[in-house]
Scaffold this motif. Structure first.
Motif, mmCIF file in Angstrom:
data_model
loop_
_atom_site.group_PDB
_atom_site.id
_atom_site.type_symbol
_atom_site.label_atom_id
_atom_site.label_comp_id
_atom_site.label_asym_id
_atom_site.label_seq_id
_atom_site.Cartn_x
_atom_site.Cartn_y
_atom_site.Cartn_z
ATOM 1 N N VAL A 65 -41.215 148.797 50.565
ATOM 2 C CA VAL A 65 -42.010 149.202 49.573
ATOM 3 C C VAL A 65 -42.156 148.960 47.554
ATOM 4 C CG1 VAL A 65 -43.457 151.174 48.807
ATOM 5 C CG2 VAL A 65 -42.745 151.098 51.370
ATOM 6 N N PHE A 66 -42.848 148.647 47.263
ATOM 7 C CA PHE A 66 -42.795 148.413 45.480
ATOM 8 C C PHE A 66 -44.114 148.875 44.906
ATOM 9 C CE2 PHE A 66 -41.772 143.786 48.465
ATOM 10 C CZ PHE A 66 -40.732 143.966 47.642
ATOM 11 N N HIS A 67 -43.234 150.209 44.411
ATOM 12 C CA HIS A 67 -44.264 150.366 43.945
ATOM 13 C C HIS A 67 -44.093 150.392 42.256
ATOM 14 C CE1 HIS A 67 -46.617 154.432 42.793
ATOM 15 N NE2 HIS A 67 -45.630 155.089 42.496
ATOM 16 N N TYR A 82 -38.696 150.239 42.517
ATOM 17 C CA TYR A 82 -39.911 150.985 41.955
ATOM 18 C C TYR A 82 -39.936 150.494 40.083
ATOM 19 C CZ TYR A 82 -41.576 154.398 37.955
ATOM 20 O OH TYR A 82 -42.928 155.366 36.949
ATOM 21 N N THR A 83 -41.349 149.860 39.387
ATOM 22 C CA THR A 83 -41.496 149.299 38.694
ATOM 23 C C THR A 83 -41.101 150.013 37.732
ATOM 24 O OG1 THR A 83 -42.429 147.803 40.171
ATOM 25 C CG2 THR A 83 -42.663 147.223 37.552
ATOM 26 N N ALA A 84 -40.226 150.144 37.379
ATOM 27 C CA ALA A 84 -39.689 151.272 35.801
ATOM 28 C C ALA A 84 -40.416 150.303 34.187
ATOM 29 C CB ALA A 84 -38.413 151.213 35.888
ATOM 30 N N SER A 99 -43.843 159.967 31.329
ATOM 31 C CA SER A 99 -44.281 159.563 32.352
ATOM 32 C C SER A 99 -43.693 158.390 33.315
ATOM 33 C CB SER A 99 -45.690 158.955 32.894
ATOM 34 O OG SER A 99 -46.772 157.837 32.539
ATOM 35 N N LYS A 100 -43.243 157.713 32.314
ATOM 36 C CA LYS A 100 -42.347 156.367 33.247
ATOM 37 C C LYS A 100 -40.670 157.134 33.379
ATOM 38 C CE LYS A 100 -43.394 152.929 34.545
ATOM 39 N NZ LYS A 100 -43.984 152.803 35.971
ATOM 40 N N THR A 101 -40.589 157.602 32.344
ATOM 41 C CA THR A 101 -39.044 158.253 32.378
ATOM 42 C C THR A 101 -39.247 159.244 33.541
ATOM 43 O OG1 THR A 101 -38.764 157.763 29.932
ATOM 44 C CG2 THR A 101 -37.059 159.008 30.311
ATOM 45 N N LEU A 102 -40.472 159.932 33.519
ATOM 46 C CA LEU A 102 -39.472 161.236 34.004
ATOM 47 C C LEU A 102 -40.251 160.661 36.028
ATOM 48 C CD1 LEU A 102 -41.789 164.662 32.786
ATOM 49 C CD2 LEU A 102 -39.564 163.913 32.862
ATOM 50 N N ALA A 103 -40.701 160.519 36.002
ATOM 51 C CA ALA A 103 -40.740 159.371 37.021
ATOM 52 C C ALA A 103 -39.386 158.489 37.593
ATOM 53 C CB ALA A 103 -42.277 158.648 37.051
ATOM 54 N N GLU A 104 -39.486 157.289 37.292
ATOM 55 C CA GLU A 104 -38.690 157.204 37.583
ATOM 56 C C GLU A 104 -36.794 157.845 37.643
ATOM 57 O OE1 GLU A 104 -34.866 153.362 35.882
ATOM 58 O OE2 GLU A 104 -36.403 154.030 34.343
ATOM 59 N N LYS A 159 -30.509 158.853 53.044
ATOM 60 C CA LYS A 159 -31.565 158.165 53.847
ATOM 61 C C LYS A 159 -32.086 156.353 53.086
ATOM 62 C CE LYS A 159 -31.462 161.703 57.008
ATOM 63 N NZ LYS A 159 -32.530 163.018 57.739
ATOM 64 N N LEU A 160 -33.483 156.868 52.388
ATOM 65 C CA LEU A 160 -33.956 156.168 51.330
ATOM 66 C C LEU A 160 -33.201 155.142 50.764
ATOM 67 C CD1 LEU A 160 -36.520 154.988 51.395
ATOM 68 C CD2 LEU A 160 -37.222 156.221 48.986
ATOM 69 N N GLU A 161 -33.108 154.012 50.532
ATOM 70 C CA GLU A 161 -32.256 153.400 49.667
ATOM 71 C C GLU A 161 -33.246 153.446 48.249
ATOM 72 O OE1 GLU A 161 -28.826 149.779 51.551
ATOM 73 O OE2 GLU A 161 -30.411 149.654 50.569
ATOM 74 N N VAL A 162 -33.616 153.581 47.151
ATOM 75 C CA VAL A 162 -34.115 153.368 45.468
ATOM 76 C C VAL A 162 -33.348 152.667 44.470
ATOM 77 C CG1 VAL A 162 -35.171 154.872 43.945
ATOM 78 C CG2 VAL A 162 -35.284 155.588 46.214
ATOM 79 N N VAL A 163 -34.204 151.962 44.545
ATOM 80 C CA VAL A 163 -34.077 150.652 42.794
ATOM 81 C C VAL A 163 -35.428 151.055 41.979
ATOM 82 C CG1 VAL A 163 -33.496 148.046 42.791
ATOM 83 C CG2 VAL A 163 -32.424 149.307 44.952
ATOM 84 N N THR A 164 -34.410 150.961 40.898
ATOM 85 C CA THR A 164 -35.729 150.964 40.247
ATOM 86 C C THR A 164 -35.064 149.715 39.124
ATOM 87 O OG1 THR A 164 -34.981 152.631 37.809
ATOM 88 C CG2 THR A 164 -35.960 153.669 39.652
ATOM 89 N N LEU A 165 -36.484 149.006 37.921
ATOM 90 C CA LEU A 165 -36.229 148.065 37.472
ATOM 91 C C LEU A 165 -37.694 147.895 36.555
ATOM 92 C CD1 LEU A 165 -37.299 145.064 40.253
ATOM 93 C CD2 LEU A 165 -34.926 145.161 39.043
#
Length: 345
Positions: free
Chosen positions: A82-84, A127-129, A173-178, A191-197
């Protein structure tokens, strides 16, 4: 996963600048894409996505709004990645659920991450940060740290002279969401791998029929657009420079993060970090026919040092440097802008 192996993926915010370019690249590589839009009745946005290569067989459209994030559940079902990309920009004042965009953004990433876990098929959430969430300002607001890297987080109680309610709301919003989405790397045993960019200011060409706001900011010194130039000054205030990245490299970085066998964590996505003065000098050297007014070249001679090598160290290669980013942004501006830039030859 192996390169060139087709996957089923979800892209939120698919009709935006980054989203549409990412969907286009994924479809061209043979992936099946679940694309979300706020409104499936928007003929121009739906038409753009349906016109992409292989859309007739590989693209499924879903209506989903970050202000009603449960709508993303069906789009995520059956996907491996999933690309958020979607993020609330203007607060929906009709919302009784959230008080502002920050609350909506945080709730959105949590519900989307939870949906990924419930799906039992999603391996990784990318996640597109924004690099605006990675300011090297010290916590006390006294000045910058020695350099910017993934360890930097923007202090949310520091005020910036060129900040507006909109831009400060975006940073919060971007800081807290990331932060919230990265926490899923340890929730439920990871269980879920999360990558932020955290991406720099994105320039380059676009599939959209209008000039993307970030490209307008890149070009603001040439166009003399004071509102967008204020956004450029704001970025320099927050970061100490203007990190830049090409839209093609942004999309390639997202797909690179999908293609790794295993990956999690925060990876800055930018190729250069010039100052406003250095951007102006590059424009003047390559486009001498257009004179940049002195008031559009403010600030220090050079930008703060930024370490953007974490992504490169695991194998990613940027294809577009600063000059490519500025040149391709000018191409977009000439084609789409209603400003004086469209008169440039």
């Amino acid at each position: 996963m192996e390169k060139n192996t087709s996957s089923r993926v979800c892209v939120t915010g698919a009709s935006g600048f980054i989203g549409s370019s990412l969907v286009n690249k994924l479809l061209r590589q043979g992936h099946t894409v679940h694309a979300t839009l706020r409104n499936l009745d928007d003929a121009s946005k739906v038409g753009l996505l349906k016109s992409l290569p292989h859309a007739d067989t590989k693209l499924l459209l879903f209506q989903a709004d970050i202000y009603d994030p449960q709508e993303f559940e069906h789009a995520i079902e059956g996907c491996e990645f999933v690309f958020h990309v979607a993020t609330p920009m203007q607060h929906n004042n009709l919302s009784s659920q959230y008080k502002d965009t920050a609350e909506a953004a945080v709730a959105g990433v949590r519900i989307i991450a939870d949906s990924c876990i419930r799906s039992q098929t999603v391996k990784r959430l990318i996640y597109t940060a924004s690099v605006l969430a990675a300011s090297p300002w010290t916590e006390d607001g006294a000045g910058f740290k020695a350099y910017l890297d993934e360890s930097c987080w923007t202090p949310l109680d520091v005020s910036f002279p060129h900040g507006t309610d909109f831009t400060m709301g975006y940073i919060v919003s971007k800081t807290l969401a990331e932060n919230a989405v990265l926490s899923y790397n340890v929730i439920d045993g990871g269980k879920l791998e999360v990558v932020t960019l955290p991406c720099g200011l994105v320039g380059g060409e676009t599939l959209l029929p209008i000039l993307p706001p970030t490209v307008g900011v890149v070009l603001s010194q040439l166009t003399g657009d004071s509102n967008r130039y204020n956004s450029l000054k704001f970025m320099q205030e927050v970061i100490g420079s203007v990190p830049l990245v090409h839209i093609e490299d942004v999309c390639r970085a997202h797909i690179f993060c999908m293609e790794q066998p295993s990956m999690r964590g925060r990876f800055c996505c930018a190729v250069a970090s010039p100052s406003i003065k250095e951007i102006a000098a590059c424009f003047q050297e390559n486009y001498p026919e257009y004179k940049i007014a002195k008031e559009f070249t403010e600030g220090p001679e050079g930008g703060i040092k930024c370490d953007f090598t974490k992504l490169v160290k695991i194998g990613f290669e940027y294809k577009y440097g600063m000059k490519n980013i500025l040149d391709d942004s000018v191409v977009s501006g000439r084609r789409l802008s209603k400003s004086s830039l469209s008169q440039l030859i």
